[in-house]
Scaffold this active site. Structure first.
Site, short mmCIF file in Angstrom:
data_model
loop_
_atom_site.label_atom_id
_atom_site.label_comp_id
_atom_site.label_asym_id
_atom_site.label_seq_id
_atom_site.Cartn_x
_atom_site.Cartn_y
_atom_site.Cartn_z
N TYR A 278 3.44 -2.74 -35.35
CA TYR A 278 4.11 -3.79 -36.02
C TYR A 278 3.91 -4.53 -36.85
O TYR A 278 2.79 -4.88 -37.29
CB TYR A 278 4.01 -4.66 -34.66
CG TYR A 278 4.10 -4.57 -33.65
CD1 TYR A 278 4.86 -3.62 -33.02
CD2 TYR A 278 2.64 -3.16 -32.92
CE1 TYR A 278 4.79 -3.24 -30.95
CE2 TYR A 278 2.59 -2.83 -31.70
CZ TYR A 278 3.78 -2.42 -30.78
OH TYR A 278 3.76 -1.60 -29.78
N HIS A 289 9.85 -2.84 -31.53
CA HIS A 289 9.69 -1.51 -31.59
C HIS A 289 8.09 -1.65 -32.37
O HIS A 289 8.61 -2.00 -33.64
CB HIS A 289 10.90 -0.44 -31.20
CG HIS A 289 10.47 0.29 -31.25
ND1 HIS A 289 10.47 1.75 -30.46
CD2 HIS A 289 10.65 1.60 -32.19
CE1 HIS A 289 10.14 2.55 -30.38
NE2 HIS A 289 10.45 2.73 -32.04
N LYS A 320 9.83 6.64 -34.06
CA LYS A 320 8.95 6.02 -35.45
C LYS A 320 8.89 6.95 -36.55
O LYS A 320 8.79 8.10 -36.52
CB LYS A 320 7.36 6.03 -34.75
CG LYS A 320 7.85 4.94 -33.31
CD LYS A 320 6.42 4.61 -32.93
CE LYS A 320 6.19 4.65 -31.31
NZ LYS A 320 7.31 3.45 -30.89
#
Lengths: 342, 342
Positions: A278, A289, A320
């Protein structure tokens, strides 16, 4: 149209040059004549633009089948070359002396609409079989074109990203903690340790205590004097090595490097990775997210294309970016790999 | 409420039995009194139902922290036990003599609403750290509860599935093919080879020729006399071993076994697996969704939970079932693993 293969080069005259180089971006021009790499000639043969070429060594005529089953070309190169042409690109074989910077690439691909007479390069492509391992060090500025056993091609783009976040917090020092077999427990954690800095995971969600802290988290916190564990940072590191071997030191180095960049690493276990990260945590209640999946590897790691495909596919599926942290003595290189549709 | 730890068992009287066994499914009854495993006592302490228990060895009183940091319980077991209770299950530690069939499990979990006084078992759970490797042979009827380094738990269910499909076709024999470096080319393929039987991949989509056939496909077809390659089946197998080593023989055995079950295996490269499979192919134009991802492994393979999590997560994301084909001499066992939310 006479084309002749000799010494690994297929040569044609002025007329061939006009037809193949000038009009369609094949090969290169030498003294006004055409030179083609065998992979280009194979493509011309496969399309039926020319029926056969002459092999100067044997005196025989080779059709597409004849050239493909000879040693003059690699089927992998032929398949990747064809695929890129079919996608509307002109491309040049990255041969020494044929292009400015051939190192590490098999083909230089021009932007759509451009060709070998222009300077701009869209992709540096390396064509490999799915069975050919690739050293991590060789990635970063090339596109891998991996030909699988059924001849489908997966393009994997690699890059050397900058990793940087903006997570900020202040933590008190000297918080008591117990080292268990495989984690550390903090019985009276300051609230900001979890809620702002996102260290650990509460055992009891309601009370927030005890806070369970992983060994990498605990080692990093102990070094900064925030956690007070019997035996200090060293005891945590030793426990980490007991349960994980050398890998622990690599993972800790990457954990620290991410925290130094104001990025929060949390476990990537559910994604089969070392960490998910993060970049900007303000408080855990409003967590966004996670952006990256990070896999920690020794810098001399060699990828099997299949493992690479697995990681990249999974990361893509969970929106991702897949990043490999390549760890050498005291140094970390970041390598991102993602799927590309040229 | 007096509870005493001695010899790895926590004992209480009739009143403790009523409160913990009769009313809430902890422990077992011996001569009307209560016996608890330390993991159960740890859970009772963590909830504050009892403040401390007495350690008969040291004479000291242990609270939750004291018991957890002692050698009497594993933190992994405590975390999994708590998680399953929090999910509304009663469960018994799978101790020799305490339950009928403890082998291979740490906990027997009863269906919701049932308890140790019933016979029915919902799950046989094995609790492990993410750092503990698991031999493939030990999976098939247990649920792995994997505790990751941040103390989250992933449940992985395993099964021994039957693999069976209904793909049917007839193929002519003696079709000529060329063996290249890493694949086989069929220059004049009968249409049904690709279109019904789904072997290979056409190089040119429009003409359907040449058909590119993988080495495992070619070896299987050569054995059945359908493809005619110089040197026959053996030449293809030798080439396979050259490019892939022992793995080629394992993959070929699994390929053949799947075809014998009327299932069509195609490459699973894009998913990082060996094969994806179609149980019922009528024609390639109307191909459905592939159902399984198959990874081929030697039967003595040991899984890292992280790798298992990666495969299972990816398969789930693409709505396929993850199946491992465990290959021993002349024998294949099928093992499916999927994520479970108990």
């Amino acid at each position: 149209m006479k084309l002749t293969l000799a010494g690994g080069v297929v040569r044609g005259g002025r007329q061939a040059r006009e037809r193949f180089y000038d009009a369609r971006g094949y090969g290169r021009v030498v003294s006004g004549d055409l030179e083609l790499a065998p992979v280009e000639a194979a493509h011309i043969l496969s399309r039926g633009d020319v029926e056969t070429i002459r092999d100067a060594d044997s005196g025989e005529r080779l059709d597409f089948r004849g050239l493909l089953t000879s040693d003059a070309v690699s089927e992998i190169d032929v398949l990747v070359y064809k695929d890129l042409r079919d996608r509307g690109f002109y491309l040049s074989p990255a041969r020494e002396g044929w292009v400015a910077d051939p190192a590490g690439a098999d083909f230089l691909v021009y932007p759509r609409g451009n060709g070998p007479w222009d300077d701009e390069i869209a992709y540096r492509v390396r064509a490999i079989s799915e069975r050919e391992d690739v050293p991590a060090r060789e990635l970063g500025d090339t596109v891998l074109a991996v030909v699988d056993e059924e001849s489908s091609i997966t393009y994997l783009e690699s890059d050397r990203p900058e990793i940087e976040g903006s997570t900020a917090f202040d933590l008190p020092e000297g918080v008591a903690a117990d080292l268990l077999g495989d984690r550390v427990l903090v019985w009276e954690p300051p609230a900001e340790l979890y809620e702002q800095a996102f260290y650990g995971q509460p055992l009891d969600e309601e009370s927030g205590t005890p806070l369970q802290v992983s060994l990498v988290e605990a080692a990093a916190l102990a070094r900064r004097g925030i956690l007070d564990v019997d035996g200090g940072e060293q005891a945590v590191i030793e426990r980490g090595r007991e349960v994980e071997g050398d890998r622990f030191d690599r993972r800790l180095a990457v954990y620290r490097a991410l925290r130094d960049r104001n990025v929060v690493p949390k476990t990537g276990f559910k994604f089969g990775a070392d960490f998910r990260t993060y970049a900007d945590v303000e408080d855990v209640e409003n967590l966004g997210h996670s952006e990256l999946l990070v896999r920690v590897l020794p810098a001399d790691h060699t990828f099997s294309p299949r493992d690479l495909a697995l990681d990249v596919r999974l990361a893509h599926g969970v929106r991702k970016r897949m990043v490999f942290a390549l760890v050498a003595e005291g140094d970390i290189e970041w390598l991102s790999v993602s799927r590309l549709t040229p």
